[in-house]
Design a protein around this motif. Structure first.
Motif, PDB file in Angstrom:
ATOM      1  N   GLU A 131       0.828  -1.212   0.000  1.00 37.66           N
ATOM      2  CA  GLU A 131       0.000   0.000   0.000  1.00 37.66           C
ATOM      3  C   GLU A 131       0.861   1.261   0.000  1.00 37.66           C
ATOM      4  N   SER A 132       1.810   1.331   0.913  1.00 43.21           N
ATOM      5  CA  SER A 132       2.647   2.538   0.976  1.00 43.21           C
ATOM      6  C   SER A 132       3.619   2.603  -0.198  1.00 43.21           C
ATOM      7  N   ASP A 133       4.067   1.447  -0.718  1.00 42.55           N
ATOM      8  CA  ASP A 133       4.907   1.457  -1.928  1.00 42.55           C
ATOM      9  C   ASP A 133       4.152   2.088  -3.096  1.00 42.55           C
ATOM     10  N   LEU A 134       2.883   1.701  -3.262  1.00 46.40           N
ATOM     11  CA  LEU A 134       2.093   2.231  -4.380  1.00 46.40           C
ATOM     12  C   LEU A 134       1.845   3.729  -4.213  1.00 46.40           C
ATOM     13  N   HIS A 135       1.618   4.159  -2.979  1.00 47.75           N
ATOM     14  CA  HIS A 135       1.445   5.601  -2.746  1.00 47.75           C
ATOM     15  C   HIS A 135       2.729   6.357  -3.087  1.00 47.75           C
ATOM     16  N   GLU A 136       3.877   5.805  -2.706  1.00 48.09           N
ATOM     17  CA  GLU A 136       5.152   6.441  -3.033  1.00 48.09           C
ATOM     18  C   GLU A 136       5.365   6.500  -4.542  1.00 48.09           C
ATOM     19  N   MET A 137       5.041   5.401  -5.228  1.00 53.93           N
ATOM     20  CA  MET A 137       5.192   5.380  -6.687  1.00 53.93           C
ATOM     21  C   MET A 137       4.320   6.441  -7.339  1.00 53.93           C
ATOM     22  N   GLN A 157      -1.208 -11.998  -5.086  1.00 57.60           N
ATOM     23  CA  GLN A 157      -0.900 -13.263  -5.750  1.00 57.60           C
ATOM     24  C   GLN A 157       0.313 -13.121  -6.661  1.00 57.60           C
ATOM     25  N   GLN A 158       0.957 -14.231  -6.919  1.00 54.17           N
ATOM     26  CA  GLN A 158       2.159 -14.276  -7.753  1.00 54.17           C
ATOM     27  C   GLN A 158       1.923 -13.752  -9.168  1.00 54.17           C
ATOM     28  N   ASN A 159       0.711 -13.957  -9.685  1.00 55.09           N
ATOM     29  CA  ASN A 159       0.476 -13.643 -11.099  1.00 55.09           C
ATOM     30  C   ASN A 159      -0.036 -12.223 -11.351  1.00 55.09           C
ATOM     31  N   VAL A 160       0.121 -11.306 -10.401  1.00 51.47           N
ATOM     32  CA  VAL A 160      -0.221  -9.909 -10.658  1.00 51.47           C
ATOM     33  C   VAL A 160       0.770  -9.348 -11.680  1.00 51.47           C
ATOM     34  N   SER A 161       0.239  -8.717 -12.702  1.00 55.13           N
ATOM     35  CA  SER A 161       1.072  -8.138 -13.767  1.00 55.13           C
ATOM     36  C   SER A 161       1.639  -6.790 -13.313  1.00 55.13           C
ATOM     37  N   ALA A 162       2.963  -6.706 -13.282  1.00 52.72           N
ATOM     38  CA  ALA A 162       3.605  -5.448 -12.897  1.00 52.72           C
ATOM     39  C   ALA A 162       3.252  -4.333 -13.874  1.00 52.72           C
ATOM     40  N   ALA A 163       3.200  -4.665 -15.163  1.00 47.41           N
ATOM     41  CA  ALA A 163       2.865  -3.654 -16.167  1.00 47.41           C
ATOM     42  C   ALA A 163       1.446  -3.136 -15.965  1.00 47.41           C
ATOM     43  N   ASP A 164       0.518  -4.033 -15.670  1.00 45.71           N
ATOM     44  CA  ASP A 164      -0.866  -3.612 -15.450  1.00 45.71           C
ATOM     45  C   ASP A 164      -1.009  -2.834 -14.148  1.00 45.71           C
ATOM     46  N   LEU A 165      -0.231  -3.221 -13.131  1.00 46.61           N
ATOM     47  CA  LEU A 165      -0.262  -2.489 -11.870  1.00 46.61           C
ATOM     48  C   LEU A 165       0.241  -1.059 -12.072  1.00 46.61           C
ATOM     49  N   LEU A 166       1.340  -0.928 -12.781  1.00 46.42           N
ATOM     50  CA  LEU A 166       1.870   0.405 -13.060  1.00 46.42           C
ATOM     51  C   LEU A 166       0.877   1.217 -13.891  1.00 46.42           C
ATOM     52  N   ALA A 167       0.262   0.574 -14.876  1.00 44.37           N
ATOM     53  CA  ALA A 167      -0.734   1.273 -15.700  1.00 44.37           C
ATOM     54  C   ALA A 167      -1.915   1.730 -14.856  1.00 44.37           C
ATOM     55  N   ALA A 168      -2.333   0.901 -13.896  1.00 42.98           N
ATOM     56  CA  ALA A 168      -3.460   1.268 -13.038  1.00 42.98           C
ATOM     57  C   ALA A 168      -3.130   2.490 -12.178  1.00 42.98           C
ATOM     58  N   ALA A 192      -5.445   1.163  -7.532  1.00 40.58           N
ATOM     59  CA  ALA A 192      -4.564   0.106  -8.041  1.00 40.58           C
ATOM     60  C   ALA A 192      -4.406  -1.007  -7.019  1.00 40.58           C
ATOM     61  N   LEU A 193      -4.323  -0.660  -5.749  1.00 44.32           N
ATOM     62  CA  LEU A 193      -4.193  -1.658  -4.693  1.00 44.32           C
ATOM     63  C   LEU A 193      -5.430  -2.549  -4.628  1.00 44.32           C
ATOM     64  N   VAL A 194      -6.606  -1.941  -4.689  1.00 49.05           N
ATOM     65  CA  VAL A 194      -7.854  -2.713  -4.671  1.00 49.05           C
ATOM     66  C   VAL A 194      -7.893  -3.661  -5.867  1.00 49.05           C
ATOM     67  N   ALA A 195      -7.525  -3.157  -7.037  1.00 46.55           N
ATOM     68  CA  ALA A 195      -7.537  -3.986  -8.249  1.00 46.55           C
ATOM     69  C   ALA A 195      -6.548  -5.149  -8.136  1.00 46.55           C
ATOM     70  N   ALA A 196      -5.364  -4.879  -7.599  1.00 46.02           N
ATOM     71  CA  ALA A 196      -4.359  -5.940  -7.457  1.00 46.02           C
ATOM     72  C   ALA A 196      -4.826  -7.014  -6.494  1.00 46.02           C
ATOM     73  N   ARG A 197      -5.395  -6.619  -5.384  1.00 47.52           N
ATOM     74  CA  ARG A 197      -5.854  -7.590  -4.388  1.00 47.52           C
ATOM     75  C   ARG A 197      -7.066  -8.377  -4.865  1.00 47.52           C
ATOM     76  N   ALA A 198      -7.873  -7.766  -5.746  1.00 48.73           N
ATOM     77  CA  ALA A 198      -9.074  -8.437  -6.255  1.00 48.73           C
ATOM     78  C   ALA A 198      -8.773  -9.380  -7.417  1.00 48.73           C
TER      79      ALA A 198
END
Length: 197
Positions: free
Chosen positions: A82-88, A147-158, A186-192
């Motif tokens: 959560e805090s990593d995503l806020h920093e990003m 989960q292991q299969n979260v896409s880093a590219a999609d997370l960054l895009a979100a 983005a955090l909600v989407a990644a966790r879901a």
């Protein structure tokens, strides 16, 4: 020379001056009007120095853009996703609202349509960003947060999409609140599982 190589002494000063001149030139003139001669004059070096170290204007711009991004949008390691995503997200906002960042946005998003070299720079820039986002994802996976299969590219895009939408499409201001909303979504989407590859 790769961006990861950090020369010291005079070499570092030349590199810093040339990158600053490149970003300044982009900001004032745009990519289409930027020349090696202009960059060399601004940096106080001979144009052969630039050709010898970077080969082409496109490669120079690519390295200057990636360098700025690496120093302005570092990989956060706060111990929690959560805090990593806020920093990003906050780092992205800080970058795109800075003078140099506005130059990058102008080069990557306006000239890219008609300049193949800028399109290549854009791909290189985002490939580097995706690799850095993957570090954040793998740390979060290791902590059991996603989960292991979260896409880093999609997370960054979100994270980045709402920021760039406001900046480039809606012509609305971007600030810390915008960054925090983007990170939270983005955090909600990644966790879901919405961002799973």
């Amino acid at each position: 020379m790769s961006v990861s190589e950090r020369p010291g002494g005079r070499s570092a000063r030349v590199r810093e001056a040339v990158f600053a001149a490149t970003l300044s030139g982009l900001s004032e003139r745009g990519y289409a009007s930027l020349t090696v001669e202009d960059v060399a004059e601004r940096a106080g070096v001979h144009k052969t120095t630039i050709y010898r170290r970077w080969g082409t204007l496109a490669q120079l711009v690519a390295e200057a853009v990636v360098d700025l991004s690496e120093t302005t949008v570092p990989v956060p390691d706060t111990g929690a996703l959560e805090s990593d995503l806020h920093e990003m997200a906050r780092s992205i906002v800080a970058l795109v609202t800075s003078e140099s960042g506005r130059a990058i946005v102008a080069a990557l998003f306006s000239d890219a349509v008609r300049t193949p070299e800028v399109a290549a720079i854009k791909r290189e820039f985002y490939a580097g960003r995706y690799a850095l986002a993957d570090v954040v994802v793998q740390r979060a996976v290791g902590r059991g947060e996603i989960q292991q299969n979260v896409s880093a590219a999609d997370l960054l895009a979100a994270i980045a999409a709402p920021i760039y939408y406001r900046l480039l499409v809606a012509d609305l201001p971007v600030d810390r609140a915008v960054a925090d909303r983007a990170a939270a979504a983005a955090l909600v989407a990644a966790r879901a599982g919405v961002l799973n590859a």
